[in-house]
Design an enzyme around this catalytic site. Sequence first.
Site, PDB file in Angstrom:
ATOM      1  N   HIS A  98      -4.292 -13.864  10.710  1.00 49.55           N
ATOM      2  CA  HIS A  98      -3.473 -12.659  10.902  1.00 49.55           C
ATOM      3  C   HIS A  98      -4.307 -11.404  11.140  1.00 49.55           C
ATOM      4  O   HIS A  98      -3.918 -10.307  10.768  1.00 49.55           O
ATOM      5  CB  HIS A  98      -2.528 -12.429   9.717  1.00 49.55           C
ATOM      6  CG  HIS A  98      -1.766 -13.657   9.343  1.00 49.55           C
ATOM      7  ND1 HIS A  98      -0.813 -14.218  10.160  1.00 49.55           N
ATOM      8  CD2 HIS A  98      -1.834 -14.460   8.248  1.00 49.55           C
ATOM      9  CE1 HIS A  98      -0.317 -15.301   9.577  1.00 49.55           C
ATOM     10  NE2 HIS A  98      -0.924 -15.473   8.423  1.00 49.55           N
TER      11      HIS A  98
ATOM     12  N   PRO B  60       0.818  -1.208   0.000  1.00 47.89           N
ATOM     13  CA  PRO B  60       0.000   0.000   0.000  1.00 47.89           C
ATOM     14  C   PRO B  60       0.854   1.262   0.000  1.00 47.89           C
ATOM     15  O   PRO B  60       1.651   1.484   0.916  1.00 47.89           O
ATOM     16  CB  PRO B  60      -0.812  -0.113   1.290  1.00 47.89           C
ATOM     17  CG  PRO B  60      -0.433  -1.394   1.934  1.00 47.89           C
ATOM     18  CD  PRO B  60       0.764  -1.918   1.275  1.00 47.89           C
ATOM     19  N   GLU B  61       0.708   2.049  -1.033  1.00 47.39           N
ATOM     20  CA  GLU B  61       1.365   3.350  -1.104  1.00 47.39           C
ATOM     21  C   GLU B  61       0.264   4.402  -1.116  1.00 47.39           C
ATOM     22  O   GLU B  61      -0.890   4.083  -0.838  1.00 47.39           O
ATOM     23  CB  GLU B  61       2.232   3.422  -2.364  1.00 47.39           C
ATOM     24  CG  GLU B  61       3.284   2.330  -2.420  1.00 47.39           C
ATOM     25  CD  GLU B  61       4.130   2.363  -3.683  1.00 47.39           C
ATOM     26  OE1 GLU B  61       4.348   3.445  -4.234  1.00 47.39           O
ATOM     27  OE2 GLU B  61       4.571   1.283  -4.114  1.00 47.39           O
TER      28      GLU B  61
ATOM     29  N   ARG C  52       2.390 -10.169   7.501  1.00 44.82           N
ATOM     30  CA  ARG C  52       3.813  -9.969   7.821  1.00 44.82           C
ATOM     31  C   ARG C  52       4.062  -9.117   9.048  1.00 44.82           C
ATOM     32  O   ARG C  52       5.190  -8.978   9.489  1.00 44.82           O
ATOM     33  CB  ARG C  52       4.533  -9.359   6.623  1.00 44.82           C
ATOM     34  CG  ARG C  52       4.724 -10.374   5.540  1.00 44.82           C
ATOM     35  CD  ARG C  52       5.559  -9.824   4.422  1.00 44.82           C
ATOM     36  NE  ARG C  52       5.172 -10.493   3.199  1.00 44.82           N
ATOM     37  CZ  ARG C  52       5.619 -10.205   2.005  1.00 44.82           C
ATOM     38  NH1 ARG C  52       6.485  -9.214   1.857  1.00 44.82           N
ATOM     39  NH2 ARG C  52       5.225 -10.860   0.954  1.00 44.82           N
TER      40      ARG C  52
ATOM     41  N   ARG D 253      16.507  -2.122  -3.410  1.00 48.78           N
ATOM     42  CA  ARG D 253      15.163  -2.470  -3.862  1.00 48.78           C
ATOM     43  C   ARG D 253      15.104  -2.740  -5.348  1.00 48.78           C
ATOM     44  O   ARG D 253      15.796  -2.099  -6.134  1.00 48.78           O
ATOM     45  CB  ARG D 253      14.184  -1.350  -3.513  1.00 48.78           C
ATOM     46  CG  ARG D 253      13.803  -1.383  -2.061  1.00 48.78           C
ATOM     47  CD  ARG D 253      13.141  -0.119  -1.652  1.00 48.78           C
ATOM     48  NE  ARG D 253      12.847  -0.146  -0.233  1.00 48.78           N
ATOM     49  CZ  ARG D 253      13.488   0.575   0.636  1.00 48.78           C
ATOM     50  NH1 ARG D 253      14.472   1.366   0.249  1.00 48.78           N
ATOM     51  NH2 ARG D 253      13.163   0.532   1.906  1.00 48.78           N
TER      52      ARG D 253
ATOM     53  N   ARG E 203      21.684  16.712  -2.795  1.00 48.56           N
ATOM     54  CA  ARG E 203      21.609  15.320  -2.326  1.00 48.56           C
ATOM     55  C   ARG E 203      22.438  14.405  -3.219  1.00 48.56           C
ATOM     56  O   ARG E 203      22.329  14.433  -4.423  1.00 48.56           O
ATOM     57  CB  ARG E 203      20.156  14.847  -2.296  1.00 48.56           C
ATOM     58  CG  ARG E 203      19.309  15.710  -1.416  1.00 48.56           C
ATOM     59  CD  ARG E 203      18.426  14.879  -0.518  1.00 48.56           C
ATOM     60  NE  ARG E 203      17.870  15.715   0.521  1.00 48.56           N
ATOM     61  CZ  ARG E 203      18.060  15.494   1.813  1.00 48.56           C
ATOM     62  NH1 ARG E 203      18.779  14.471   2.204  1.00 48.56           N
ATOM     63  NH2 ARG E 203      17.525  16.296   2.697  1.00 48.56           N
TER      64      ARG E 203
ATOM     65  N   LYS F  96       1.453   7.668   4.051  1.00 46.09           N
ATOM     66  CA  LYS F  96       0.978   6.290   3.935  1.00 46.09           C
ATOM     67  C   LYS F  96       0.186   5.883   5.168  1.00 46.09           C
ATOM     68  O   LYS F  96      -0.156   4.710   5.330  1.00 46.09           O
ATOM     69  CB  LYS F  96       2.159   5.326   3.760  1.00 46.09           C
ATOM     70  CG  LYS F  96       2.868   5.439   2.422  1.00 46.09           C
ATOM     71  CD  LYS F  96       4.031   4.472   2.350  1.00 46.09           C
ATOM     72  CE  LYS F  96       4.891   4.757   1.125  1.00 46.09           C
ATOM     73  NZ  LYS F  96       6.149   3.973   1.131  1.00 46.09           N
TER      74      LYS F  96
END
Length: 297
Positions: free
Chosen positions: A121, A2-3, A140, A287, A178, A59
């Site tokens: 869960h 989920p974003e 999870r 990632r 950055r 989020k």
Amino acid sequence: MPELPEVETIARGVNDRVKGDLITEAWFGSHSEPFKTPPAQQTDGLEGRRIVAVHRTGKHLVCELGPPSGAPLPNHGSALKDALNTPLDASQDLPAAQWIVHLGMTGRLLVTFPSNPVAAHTHARLRLASGRELRFVDPRRFGRLEFRDLAHTAAFAAAGADPLTIGKDEFASLFRGRRLAIKAALLNQELLTGVGNIYADESLFHAGIRPRTMAGRLTRPRLEKLRLALCEVLEHSIRLGGSSVSDYVDADGVRGFYQLEHCVYLRTGQPCRCCHSPIRRILVAGRGTHYCPSCQR
DNA sequence: CATTTCACCTGGTGGC
DNA sequence: TGCCACCAGGTGAAAT
């Protein structure tokens, strides 16, 4: 995973169904991971409070709660609307607490009924006066549940800026100087909140930027192109109910459709929708990262 | 201080 | 068919 679009979809669905409802009973599972606030404290805080509204911050799902039990029940429409629109002087109408849900990787927030079978869960069940039940399910256990009593704690605030509302100049300044890959910067929630692996890859594709490009080396026009691509991708996904790549479902258990629009994410080896080059998969900041070697430079 | 790596979890995958 | 090593990724802590 989920974003922003998935969390926004869930927030809207849950809000539509439980706004104004009263939490009569709260139950929590025995695994310790999902609880940022101890379960007993959450039970004490939640029972007897009314859900004023549910919305998304980054989020995170934020349930705004009224004062503890005894609050007069407004007739659902107008009085509740008044409470939400009333300025700061009417302090008893302000949300008095918050229940904050982070879904992690595999979390779900579902609105069902107590009689429906309880999925494996399931870590939280909130019985509501309407007869509905709000459930948090997370195999999870990367998700987190937190209760904040606003009488003692500050309201939840995201560290980073929301990509849907941030302006051109502020967006550009996030990346100045950055020395990390733009993909890694997009995933940093202290800079922007709500962007995860799917929308980082998709927005970089639509902006024509290689994921490993040093964030601080991007020109302002390219950063602005990225900001606009990000907005378009996120808004388009919200319109389609989010991306269901593994097991994501909305508050009613319904899948989204944005995964059908993905140009690069999980399309390794498949032809680019634009130039037909095979999509490549590399590792950036640990990632899986997908891009088109020809469209992204 | 900025950036990178790793641990936390379970379900799904693929090798044997 | 079954077992197991391995991987995924959001986040925060630890390492660099």
